[in-house]
Design an enzyme around this catalytic site. Structure first.
Site, PDB file in Angstrom:
ATOM      1  N   ASP A  94      15.965 -60.819-115.935  1.00  0.00           N
ATOM      2  CA  ASP A  94      16.956 -61.932-115.348  1.00  0.00           C
ATOM      3  C   ASP A  94      16.116 -63.005-115.016  1.00  0.00           C
ATOM      4  O   ASP A  94      14.827 -63.149-115.035  1.00  0.00           O
ATOM      5  CB  ASP A  94      17.453 -61.448-114.231  1.00  0.00           C
ATOM      6  CG  ASP A  94      18.293 -62.546-113.565  1.00  0.00           C
ATOM      7  OD1 ASP A  94      19.401 -63.006-114.053  1.00  0.00           O
ATOM      8  OD2 ASP A  94      18.215 -62.623-112.014  1.00  0.00           O
ATOM      9  N   ASP A  98      16.919 -66.279-112.615  1.00  0.00           N
ATOM     10  CA  ASP A  98      17.183 -66.697-111.109  1.00  0.00           C
ATOM     11  C   ASP A  98      16.956 -65.604-109.885  1.00  0.00           C
ATOM     12  O   ASP A  98      17.664 -64.712-110.432  1.00  0.00           O
ATOM     13  CB  ASP A  98      18.652 -67.378-110.728  1.00  0.00           C
ATOM     14  CG  ASP A  98      18.664 -68.630-111.901  1.00  0.00           C
ATOM     15  OD1 ASP A  98      17.926 -69.455-111.852  1.00  0.00           O
ATOM     16  OD2 ASP A  98      20.032 -69.000-112.083  1.00  0.00           O
ATOM     17  N   ASP A 106      17.922 -59.047-109.787  1.00  0.00           N
ATOM     18  CA  ASP A 106      17.866 -58.958-108.209  1.00  0.00           C
ATOM     19  C   ASP A 106      19.185 -58.901-107.680  1.00  0.00           C
ATOM     20  O   ASP A 106      19.341 -58.720-106.652  1.00  0.00           O
ATOM     21  CB  ASP A 106      17.243 -60.146-107.728  1.00  0.00           C
ATOM     22  CG  ASP A 106      18.175 -61.582-108.217  1.00  0.00           C
ATOM     23  OD1 ASP A 106      18.522 -61.462-109.132  1.00  0.00           O
ATOM     24  OD2 ASP A 106      18.247 -62.441-107.236  1.00  0.00           O
TER      25      ASP A 106
END
Length: 234
Positions: free
Chosen positions: A26, A28, A187
Site C-alpha cells: 500500500d 499512504d 495499514d
C-alpha cells in the site's frame, strides 16, 4: 495502533517460514506519511464546496480508503456531491502537487532496497490515483523498486482495494512474475479485505493510520521496519 509485543511477533512468525514470490505494498500510511498533505487539501476542499470541515483527528479516517467512499461515509454526501468534492480535491492536488505534505516513513526506502536485492518482485497497490502514486514514487526516488505501480483509475471505475489488487496481480502476471505466494503490506482494514478477496494475506504496519480494531484478519501486525523485513526476507 497499539504497540505489538515482541512475544506476539515471535508467535506469528512461525507461519512465515516460507518464501514470498511477490510483495504488494500500500502507499499512504505504509510507505509514505501523506496525512498532513491530504488533511490540509481536504479541509480546503470541504470549505470550498460548502461542507462541514471536521477536526484533523476526524479527517485522519479519510486517509487510505477511496475518497469517493470517504465523502459518502464521513461527509454524508450523495453521489453527485461526492463527485464534485472529488473534482475539487484533485484541483487542489494539481495546484500543490501530490508530493507536498508527504514524507517517506523512516527505513522504508532501505526495506524496499533489501527486498529488491533479495530478488522478490514488488508491486504497488493503492487506492490513490495511479498518476499521483507515480508522482510520489518518482519524487522520492522509489520507482526503481517497483515492477508495477497500480492505483485508482482517473475515472474512479477502479478504486476499491480489491479491484486495485486484482489489476496489480494481472499486471505482475503479464510481466512474468509468480504471484502464487503474494503478501500485501498495508495499514488499514480495507487493505486486509481487498487482499483477502484474492486469497492474499496481509501484514499490517503499526506506523500507519489504522486502529487496533482494524487488525482483525491480518496475518501479522508489526511495529518496526526490522520486524517487517524479517517477515518478508527472513
Amino acid at each position: 495502533m497499539e504497540r505489538v509485543t515482541d512475544l506476539y511477533l515471535a508467535s506469528t512468525t512461525v507461519s512465515f517460514h516460507r518464501s514470498w514470490s511477490c510483495v504488494l505494498f500500500d502507499l499512504d500510511g505504509t510507505i509514505v506519511d501523506s496525512a498532513p498533505g491530504i488533511i490540509s487539501r481536504m479541509k480546503t476542499t470541504l470549505a470550498n464546496v460548502g461542507a462541514v470541515v471536521p477536526s484533523d483527528e476526524s479527517l485522519l479516517r479519510w486517509v487510505g480508503p477511496p475518497l469517493l467512499d470517504s465523502f459518502r461515509d464521513f461527509a454524508d454526501m450523495d453521489p453527485l456531491q461526492s463527485q464534485l468534492a472529488l473534482t475539487e480535491y484533485r484541483r487542489q492536488v494539481a495546484i500543490e502537487g501530490a508530493e507536498v505534505g508527504t514524507a517517506v516513513f523512516p527505513g522504508v526506502a532501505g526495506l524496499l532496497a533489501r527486498i529488491s536485492e533479495a530478488g522478490i518482485p514488488i508491486g504497488l497497490a493503492t487506492s490513490k490515483p495511479e498518476s499521483q502514486a507515480n508522482t510520489i514514487l518518482d519524487h522520492f526516488g522509489l520507482s526503481q523498486y517497483f515492477t508495477v505501480v497500480t492505483g485508482a483509475s482517473e475515472d474512479e471505475v477502479r478504486s476499491s482495494k480489491a479491484d486495485v489488487v486484482g489489476e496489480a496481480l494481472r499486471r505482475l502476471t503479464a510481466a512474468g512474475v509468480d504471484t502464487s505466494r503474494t503478501v500485501l503490506v498495508g495499514d488499514r482494514l480495507h487493505d486486509i479485505e481487498g487482499a483477502a478477496a484474492h486469497g492474499i494475506p496481509t501484514i499490517l504496519v503499526e506506523w500507519g493510520y489504522g486502529s487496533p480494531a482494524e487488525a482483525a484478519g491480518a496475518l501479522a501486525v508489526v511495529h518496526s521496519i526490522d520486524a517487517l523485513s524479517n517477515l518478508i526476507t527472513g
